[in-house]
Write an enzyme that holds these catalytic residues in place. Structure first.
Site, PDB file in Angstrom:
ATOM      1  N   GLU A 121       0.825  -1.212   0.000  1.00 13.97           N
ATOM      2  CA  GLU A 121       0.000   0.000   0.000  1.00 13.97           C
ATOM      3  C   GLU A 121       0.863   1.269   0.000  1.00 13.97           C
ATOM      4  OE1 GLU A 121      -3.039  -0.254  -0.617  1.00 13.97           O
ATOM      5  OE2 GLU A 121      -3.874  -2.059   0.313  1.00 13.97           O
ATOM      6  N   HIS A 139      -3.005   1.868   8.213  1.00  7.06           N
ATOM      7  CA  HIS A 139      -4.094   1.138   7.562  1.00  7.06           C
ATOM      8  C   HIS A 139      -4.289  -0.166   8.323  1.00  7.06           C
ATOM      9  CE1 HIS A 139      -6.432  -1.271   4.893  1.00  7.06           C
ATOM     10  NE2 HIS A 139      -5.422  -2.074   4.608  1.00  7.06           N
ATOM     11  N   HIS A 168      -7.570  -3.411   9.538  1.00  8.89           N
ATOM     12  CA  HIS A 168      -8.828  -4.075   9.182  1.00  8.89           C
ATOM     13  C   HIS A 168      -9.703  -4.246  10.428  1.00  8.89           C
ATOM     14  CE1 HIS A 168      -6.286  -6.306   5.818  1.00  8.89           C
ATOM     15  NE2 HIS A 168      -6.420  -5.024   5.571  1.00  8.89           N
ATOM     16  N   HIS A 204     -12.875  -3.388   3.153  1.00 12.31           N
ATOM     17  CA  HIS A 204     -11.445  -3.678   3.259  1.00 12.31           C
ATOM     18  C   HIS A 204     -10.872  -3.225   4.610  1.00 12.31           C
ATOM     19  CE1 HIS A 204      -7.129  -3.171   1.386  1.00 12.31           C
ATOM     20  NE2 HIS A 204      -7.115  -3.694   2.587  1.00 12.31           N
TER      21      HIS A 204
END
Ligand code: 13P
Ligand code: ZN
Length: 269
Positions: free
Chosen positions: A119, A142, A144, A214
């Site tokens: 990413e 980032h 989840h 996501h």
């Protein structure tokens, strides 16, 4: 072992914060396998000795030209590396990169040639944009988070600010500590430039954005603060779900209560 962190306590403290947050992400169940990634702009800790360090990788393309990152340095989680491993060994599961003068490529300089996260286009585009906007934000996370991702499987929560209003109304602290709310980005392929572009656009109005089905992407002054914003939002999602599991739709704080809170805490909107 020779490490870029040796005799650099300020830089080591920053990387240790990444390791601490990586441990929290694993404990929360938000970091299955290699899930999630973290990058931190560490340029302020870079001395002449670091500037003189040779590349330990070939030159790699970012995939975008990012003029504000010229000469910048980042700590990056490695692609396919586990957060639970990074928590214990941050320099074996991540690396330090130098952005080259063309602003479109980078090299790894320390400690090991660990390839940065897939990413990276999103992370670096966001860092470039934060500098362009004059923000003092240095970290992007980032991850989840289970309950927040679950909410994106319902179209009503993908409408602008519907999820934000619901999450803010579950407990007063959520708006206080995530005052710009949760932006929503319709599904895009992970690691794509399109996802990076959509992320920059949405971060103009939010500090935390949701990549549909996501995960979330959050920015703040440091990695701990970015984690906290995600944590308060997911706490609200858990309260919502707990109420639903008890068989009722939660009332949420009233508009009046939200307004009172916004004024008392001097929040933006
Ligand atoms: P990386 O292992 O490349 O960081 O990818 C994890 C992830 O969550 C991709 O969205
Ligand atoms: Zn992901």
């Amino acid at each position: 072992m020779e490490s870029i962190l040796n005799n650099r306590p300020a830089l080591a403290a920053e990387v240790n914060k990444v390791a601490e947050v990586a441990g929290y992400l694993w404990q929360k169940g938000w970091a299955e396998r290699n899930g999630g990634n973290i990058t931190v702009n560490i340029t302020e800790y870079v001395d002449d000795a670091i500037k003189a360090m040779p590349a330990i990788s070939e030159v790699k393309s970012i995939g975008a030209t990012l003029p504000h990152l010229k000469g910048c340095y980042f700590y990056c989680k490695g692609t396919n590396k586990r957060m639970r491993d990074l928590a214990r060994f941050p320099m074996e599961n991540g690396s330090v990169i130098r952005i080259l003068d063309d602003c479109a490529s980078y090299v790894i300089i320390a400690d090991n040639p660990v390839q940065p996260t897939s990413e990276l286009p999103s992370h670096l585009s966001v860092h470039n944009d934060m500098i362009a906007r004059g923000l003092n934000y240095k970290a992007s996370v980032h991850t989840h988070p289970i309950e927040l991702v679950a909410m994106t499987h319902n179209k009503k929560f993908l409408e602008k600010d519907v999820a934000t209003r619901l999450l803010w109304s579950m407990i007063p602290e959520t708006k206080a500590f995530c005052p710009r709310g949760l932006g929503i980005i319709p599904y895009e392929l992970p690691s794509s430039l399109k996802l990076a572009e959509a992320t920059i656009k949405e971060l103009a109005d939010y500090d935390v954005v949701m990549w549909e089905k996501h995960g979330v992407f959050a920015v703040d002054v440091d990695v701990m603060a970015a984690f906290d914003q995600i944590d308060v939002l997911n706490k609200s999602a858990l309260i919502y779900i707990a109420a639903k599991n008890m068989g009722f739709e939660p009332d949420g704080m009233s508009d009046e209560q939200m307004k009172e809170m916004t004024i008392a805490f001097k929040l933006p909107k």
